[in-house]
Design a protein around this motif. Structure first.
Motif, mmCIF file in Angstrom:
data_model
loop_
_atom_site.group_PDB
_atom_site.id
_atom_site.type_symbol
_atom_site.label_atom_id
_atom_site.label_comp_id
_atom_site.label_asym_id
_atom_site.label_seq_id
_atom_site.Cartn_x
_atom_site.Cartn_y
_atom_site.Cartn_z
ATOM 1 N N SER A 9 -55.341 6.987 -20.642
ATOM 2 C CA SER A 9 -56.024 7.386 -21.886
ATOM 3 C C SER A 9 -55.237 8.490 -22.585
ATOM 4 C CB SER A 9 -57.431 7.896 -21.546
ATOM 5 O OG SER A 9 -57.839 8.882 -22.468
ATOM 6 N N SER A 10 -54.848 8.234 -23.835
ATOM 7 C CA SER A 10 -54.035 9.242 -24.521
ATOM 8 C C SER A 10 -54.886 10.441 -24.932
ATOM 9 C CB SER A 10 -53.289 8.634 -25.706
ATOM 10 O OG SER A 10 -54.186 8.083 -26.619
ATOM 11 N N ALA A 11 -56.167 10.240 -25.190
ATOM 12 C CA ALA A 11 -57.019 11.385 -25.544
ATOM 13 C C ALA A 11 -57.209 12.296 -24.314
ATOM 14 C CB ALA A 11 -58.354 10.898 -26.098
ATOM 15 N N ARG A 14 -54.051 14.331 -23.808
ATOM 16 C CA ARG A 14 -53.980 15.532 -24.672
ATOM 17 C C ARG A 14 -54.597 16.732 -23.956
ATOM 18 N NH1 ARG A 14 -57.152 12.588 -29.483
ATOM 19 N NH2 ARG A 14 -55.589 11.032 -30.001
ATOM 20 N N LEU A 33 -61.205 2.580 -17.282
ATOM 21 C CA LEU A 33 -61.656 1.959 -18.542
ATOM 22 C C LEU A 33 -61.687 0.438 -18.499
ATOM 23 C CD1 LEU A 33 -60.035 4.213 -21.300
ATOM 24 C CD2 LEU A 33 -62.218 4.465 -20.101
ATOM 25 N N GLN A 40 -66.674 3.457 -18.209
ATOM 26 C CA GLN A 40 -67.184 4.332 -19.285
ATOM 27 C C GLN A 40 -68.503 3.821 -19.847
ATOM 28 O OE1 GLN A 40 -64.845 2.126 -19.512
ATOM 29 N NE2 GLN A 40 -64.376 1.420 -21.559
ATOM 30 N N ALA A 52 -69.416 6.889 -24.699
ATOM 31 C CA ALA A 52 -68.743 6.035 -23.715
ATOM 32 C C ALA A 52 -67.236 6.060 -23.893
ATOM 33 C CB ALA A 52 -69.287 4.598 -23.781
ATOM 34 N N LEU A 53 -66.709 7.259 -24.103
ATOM 35 C CA LEU A 53 -65.262 7.451 -24.252
ATOM 36 C C LEU A 53 -64.822 8.578 -23.325
ATOM 37 C CD1 LEU A 53 -65.073 7.477 -28.177
ATOM 38 C CD2 LEU A 53 -64.377 5.581 -26.694
ATOM 39 N N VAL A 54 -63.563 8.504 -22.864
ATOM 40 C CA VAL A 54 -62.971 9.654 -22.185
ATOM 41 C C VAL A 54 -62.011 10.322 -23.168
ATOM 42 C CG1 VAL A 54 -63.167 8.873 -19.801
ATOM 43 C CG2 VAL A 54 -61.165 8.174 -21.115
ATOM 44 N N PRO A 55 -61.812 11.635 -23.068
ATOM 45 C CA PRO A 55 -62.274 12.504 -22.002
ATOM 46 C C PRO A 55 -63.658 13.097 -22.269
ATOM 47 C CG PRO A 55 -60.926 13.759 -23.515
ATOM 48 C CD PRO A 55 -60.955 12.348 -24.035
ATOM 49 N N GLN A 66 -64.848 14.880 -27.077
ATOM 50 C CA GLN A 66 -63.861 14.869 -28.173
ATOM 51 C C GLN A 66 -62.690 15.798 -27.816
ATOM 52 O OE1 GLN A 66 -63.345 13.012 -30.818
ATOM 53 N NE2 GLN A 66 -65.223 11.819 -30.700
ATOM 54 N N SER A 67 -61.537 15.179 -27.607
ATOM 55 C CA SER A 67 -60.386 15.946 -27.105
ATOM 56 C C SER A 67 -60.031 17.150 -27.981
ATOM 57 C CB SER A 67 -59.175 15.029 -26.943
ATOM 58 O OG SER A 67 -58.796 14.471 -28.179
ATOM 59 N N HIS A 106 -54.981 6.898 -33.835
ATOM 60 C CA HIS A 106 -55.545 6.547 -32.535
ATOM 61 C C HIS A 106 -56.872 5.781 -32.606
ATOM 62 C CE1 HIS A 106 -57.928 7.414 -28.881
ATOM 63 N NE2 HIS A 106 -56.817 7.018 -28.292
ATOM 64 N N ASN A 110 -57.592 1.900 -30.622
ATOM 65 C CA ASN A 110 -58.308 2.175 -29.383
ATOM 66 C C ASN A 110 -58.759 0.860 -28.723
ATOM 67 O OD1 ASN A 110 -59.725 3.443 -27.458
ATOM 68 N ND2 ASN A 110 -61.325 4.257 -28.797
ATOM 69 N N LEU A 111 -58.901 0.916 -27.400
ATOM 70 C CA LEU A 111 -59.275 -0.270 -26.615
ATOM 71 C C LEU A 111 -60.487 -1.007 -27.201
ATOM 72 C CD1 LEU A 111 -58.874 -1.877 -23.930
ATOM 73 C CD2 LEU A 111 -60.426 -0.234 -22.852
ATOM 74 N N ARG A 112 -61.562 -0.274 -27.486
ATOM 75 C CA ARG A 112 -62.793 -0.959 -27.905
ATOM 76 C C ARG A 112 -62.633 -1.586 -29.289
ATOM 77 N NH1 ARG A 112 -67.284 3.737 -29.143
ATOM 78 N NH2 ARG A 112 -66.098 4.823 -30.732
HETATM 79 N N1 GSH Z 1 -61.701 10.870 -30.647
HETATM 80 C C1 GSH Z 1 -61.889 10.769 -29.235
HETATM 81 C C2 GSH Z 1 -61.271 9.480 -28.769
HETATM 82 C C3 GSH Z 1 -61.609 9.164 -27.361
HETATM 83 C C4 GSH Z 1 -61.139 7.766 -27.000
HETATM 84 O O1 GSH Z 1 -60.974 6.915 -27.867
HETATM 85 N N2 GSH Z 1 -60.923 7.515 -25.688
HETATM 86 C C5 GSH Z 1 -60.484 6.225 -25.267
HETATM 87 C C6 GSH Z 1 -59.312 6.342 -24.334
HETATM 88 S S1 GSH Z 1 -57.928 7.100 -25.112
HETATM 89 C C7 GSH Z 1 -61.606 5.521 -24.542
HETATM 90 O O2 GSH Z 1 -62.355 6.134 -23.803
HETATM 91 N N3 GSH Z 1 -61.735 4.211 -24.726
HETATM 92 C C8 GSH Z 1 -62.731 3.433 -24.086
HETATM 93 C C9 GSH Z 1 -63.066 2.204 -24.855
HETATM 94 O O3 GSH Z 1 -62.421 1.942 -25.876
HETATM 95 O O4 GSH Z 1 -63.985 1.501 -24.412
HETATM 96 C C10 GSH Z 1 -61.223 11.973 -28.535
HETATM 97 O O5 GSH Z 1 -60.287 12.518 -29.106
HETATM 98 O O6 GSH Z 1 -61.673 12.372 -27.453
#
Ligand code: GSH
Length: 214
Positions: A9-11, A14, A33, A40, A52-55, A66-67, A106, A110-112
Motif C-alpha cells: 500500500s503506497s498510502a 508514506r 488487501l 480491509q 475500509a482503507l489502510v493505513p 488518512q495518511s 492515487h 486505487n485498488l477498489r
Molecule cells: N487517501 C487515503 C488513501 C488510502 C488508500 O487508498 N489505501 C489503499 C491502499 S494504498 C487501500 O486501502 N485500498 C483498499 C481497497 O482499495 O480496497 C490515504 O491517504 O490514507
C-alpha cells in the motif's frame, strides 16, 4: 504506536517513511488487501477505519486515518526533523506537490476504483492498466514541472532535505512501475527517487522490507 498497514500500500508506505524520518518506533498490524477478498472489508477492520482503507494509526488510544492527516499529526507532535519548510508559501508549495499525488493521482488508480471499473464497466486488466498509466503519467509530468520551476531546487522535491512531497512521491513511483508507466519521461523525478532511497528512512519503509511482504 500501531500502524495498520499493507506492505504494497503506497498510502501506508508514506506513513512508514514519515515515522522512520522522525525516528519513531511503532508496531505493525498487517491488513492484507487481497486475502479472502480483502481483510480491509472485514467488520473488525471497518470498526477501525470505516472507509475500509489502510493505513490507520493508533496512538494513545486514538485512531487516526488518512495518511496525510497522520503525517501532519506526527509533524505537529514531533516537529524535528521538519517535513515541511518554515515559510508559509514554501509549506503551501510542498503540500501542493504532495496533493498532486495524494489527491489527484492515487485515488483514481486505487485498488477498489480499478476493481469497480473492471467489474461494473466490463474493462480488461489491460484497459484498467492504461487508465492508471494515463493518470499517473499526467500527475508526474505536472509534478516534475513544479519541481523544476520552484525556487529552492535541490536534491529533493523541495530543497535539500526530504519533505512531505518526497514522502508521497516515492511510494507512487512503485505504483507507476506496477502499471507499466514509462518513467524515463520524468528524469528529475528519478533523480529525486535515487536521493530518497539512499536514506535509510525511505529504504527501510519499502514494501519488500516489511514483515508482511510476499
Ligand atoms: N487517501 C487515503 C488513501 C488510502 C488508500 O487508498 N489505501 C489503499 C491502499 S494504498 C487501500 O486501502 N485500498 C483498499 C481497497 O482499495 O480496497 C490515504 O491517504 O490514507
Amino acid at each position: 504506536m500501531k500502524l495498520y498497514t499493507f506492505f504494497r500500500s503506497s498510502a501506508s508506505y508514506r506513513v512508514r517513511i514519515a515515522l522512520n524520518l522522525k525516528g519513531l518506533s511503532y508496531e505493525q498490524a498487517p491488513v492484507h488487501l487481497r486475502r479472502g477478498g480483502g481483510e480491509q472489508l472485514a467488520a473488525a477492520y471497518k470498526a477501525i477505519n470505516p472507509q475500509a482503507l489502510v493505513p490507520a494509526f493508533e496512538d494513545n488510544g486514538r485512531i487516526l486515518t488518512q495518511s496525510l492527516a497522520i503525517i501532519e499529526y506526527l509533524e505537529e507532535k514531533y516537529p524535528k526533523p521538519a517535513l515541511l519548510p518554515a515559510d508559509p508559501a514554501d509549506r503551501a508549495l510542498v503540500r501542493s506537490m504532495a496533493m498532486v499525488i495524494a489527491c489527484e493521482v492515487h485515488p483514481i488508480q486505487n485498488l477498489r476504483v480499478l476493481n469497480h471499473v473492471k467489474k461494473e464497466y466490463g474493462q480488461s486488466d489491460e484497459q484498467v492498466n492504461r487508465w492508471a498509466q494515463h493518470w499517473i503519467d499526467l500527475g508526474l509530468a505536472a509534478l516534475q514541472q513544479m519541481i523544476v520551476a520552484q525556487p529552492k531546487r535541490g536534491k529533493f522535491c523541495f530543497g535539500d532535505t526530504p519533505t512531505l512531497a518526497d514522502i508521497c512521491l516515492v511510494p507512487q513511483l512503485g505504483n507507476a512501475r506496477r502499471y507499466g508507466c514509462d518513467l524515463s519521461k520524468h528524469p528529475a523525478i528519478l533523480d529525486i527517487e535515487k536521493n530518497c532511497l539512499a536514506l535509510a528512512a525511505f529504504a527501510n519503509a519499502a514494501p519488500e522490507k516489511q514483515p508482511d511482504a510476499e
